[in-house]
Design a protein around this motif. Structure first.
Motif, mmCIF file in Angstrom:
data_model
loop_
_atom_site.group_PDB
_atom_site.id
_atom_site.type_symbol
_atom_site.label_atom_id
_atom_site.label_comp_id
_atom_site.label_asym_id
_atom_site.label_seq_id
_atom_site.Cartn_x
_atom_site.Cartn_y
_atom_site.Cartn_z
ATOM 1 N N ALA A 96 1.107 -1.814 0.049
ATOM 2 C CA ALA A 96 -0.301 0.362 -0.255
ATOM 3 C C ALA A 96 1.524 1.074 -0.097
ATOM 4 N N GLY A 97 2.246 1.342 0.177
ATOM 5 C CA GLY A 97 2.855 1.780 -0.608
ATOM 6 C C GLY A 97 3.608 2.901 1.106
ATOM 7 N N ARG A 98 3.220 2.169 1.980
ATOM 8 C CA ARG A 98 3.722 2.373 3.724
ATOM 9 C C ARG A 98 5.297 1.998 4.072
ATOM 10 N N HIS A 99 5.985 1.956 4.422
ATOM 11 C CA HIS A 99 6.858 1.776 5.403
ATOM 12 C C HIS A 99 7.312 1.045 6.684
ATOM 13 N N VAL A 100 7.718 -0.091 6.597
ATOM 14 C CA VAL A 100 7.853 -1.146 7.932
ATOM 15 C C VAL A 100 9.335 -0.813 8.335
ATOM 16 N N SER A 101 8.984 -0.756 9.824
ATOM 17 C CA SER A 101 10.165 -0.985 10.267
ATOM 18 C C SER A 101 10.077 -2.473 11.364
ATOM 19 N N ILE A 102 10.703 -3.580 11.352
ATOM 20 C CA ILE A 102 10.678 -3.900 12.318
ATOM 21 C C ILE A 102 11.967 -3.920 13.344
ATOM 22 N N PHE A 103 11.512 -4.610 13.912
ATOM 23 C CA PHE A 103 12.255 -4.344 15.696
ATOM 24 C C PHE A 103 12.287 -5.596 15.804
ATOM 25 N N GLU A 104 13.786 -6.629 15.841
ATOM 26 C CA GLU A 104 13.653 -7.914 16.156
ATOM 27 C C GLU A 104 14.590 -7.787 18.036
ATOM 28 N N ALA A 105 14.445 -8.275 18.676
ATOM 29 C CA ALA A 105 15.377 -8.657 19.416
ATOM 30 C C ALA A 105 16.555 -9.074 19.614
ATOM 31 N N GLY A 106 16.160 -10.844 18.717
ATOM 32 C CA GLY A 106 17.244 -12.067 18.713
ATOM 33 C C GLY A 106 18.462 -10.919 17.389
ATOM 34 N N PRO A 107 19.248 -12.434 17.414
ATOM 35 C CA PRO A 107 20.446 -12.151 16.104
ATOM 36 C C PRO A 107 19.516 -12.495 14.699
ATOM 37 N N CYS A 108 20.308 -11.611 13.733
ATOM 38 C CA CYS A 108 20.096 -12.326 12.431
ATOM 39 C C CYS A 108 19.516 -13.387 12.092
ATOM 40 N N LYS A 109 20.743 -14.136 12.558
ATOM 41 C CA LYS A 109 20.024 -16.013 12.228
ATOM 42 C C LYS A 109 19.720 -16.396 13.559
ATOM 43 N N PRO A 110 18.620 -16.644 13.738
ATOM 44 C CA PRO A 110 18.140 -17.024 14.984
ATOM 45 C C PRO A 110 18.809 -18.453 15.843
#
Length: 180
Positions: free
Chosen positions: A10-24
């Motif tokens: 829909a053209g919106r920007h999404v920010s995702i925050f993850e507590a863990g590392p890039c590779k679980p």
């Protein structure tokens, strides 16, 4: 992460925050039930097919605690290892790199509902990042910081769209509202 596709289309920007590392780490898996599979199909049918290919069809969910079967439920879903699911989600997110930003190693420590601001602790005990947005959607684990903060709000007990239930084997199932 999978839900980020809808707003970005829909053209919106999404920010995702993850507590863990890039590779679980770890070798545990997830069950994507029929509702989850339908949601993925609506968002991105090709992504759903990749997840199904990486996972296994599942018809029975068994809950085992201390070596004892405490519940067994018929399901229609796909079981997938967390590491494989994360790989697929990361690959899907790269299609929307101009509209999705992912921040790993960001542990949520504070939610300010009035200011619509989140505070994250990052590697190094004295490093913090602040983030604010018009809308915050929390999708997180059983022992959730967001859930804890929402439970403490005075309006929480009067909301019909918030529940906090403990089932016999100690797993919390909760529905939390979107902060707008």
């Amino acid at each position: 992460k999978a839900g980020a596709g809808g707003p970005t289309k829909a053209g919106r920007h999404v920010s995702i925050f993850e507590a863990g590392p890039c590779k679980p780490r770890g070798k545990f898996g997830f069950l994507l039930n029929s509702r989850g599979l339908q949601a993925l199909k609506a968002l991105a049918p090709c992504f759903l097919e990749r997840v199904r290919h990486a996972g296994n069809p599942t018809t029975t969910l068994s809950v085992i605690v201390g070596g004892r079967l405490v519940n067994e439920t018929k399901v229609n879903g796909t079981t997938i290892l967390r590491s494989k699911l994360v790989d697929e989600l990361q690959r899907e997110a790269t299609k929307y790199a101009d509209r999705i930003s992912v921040h790993y190693n960001h542990k949520l420590v504070q939610v300010d509902v009035k200011r619509k601001r989140l505070l994250f602790q990052t590697p190094g005990k004295d490093r913090y990042d602040s983030f604010s947005a018009a809308r915050v959607v929390a999708c997180d684990g059983n022992y959730s910081r967001v859930r804890f903060v929402i439970e403490q709000l005075p309006t929480c007990s009067t909301r019909s769209d918030f529940t906090s239930t403990l089932v016999p084997w100690g797993f919390s199932i909760r529905c939390i509202p979107i902060m707008r």
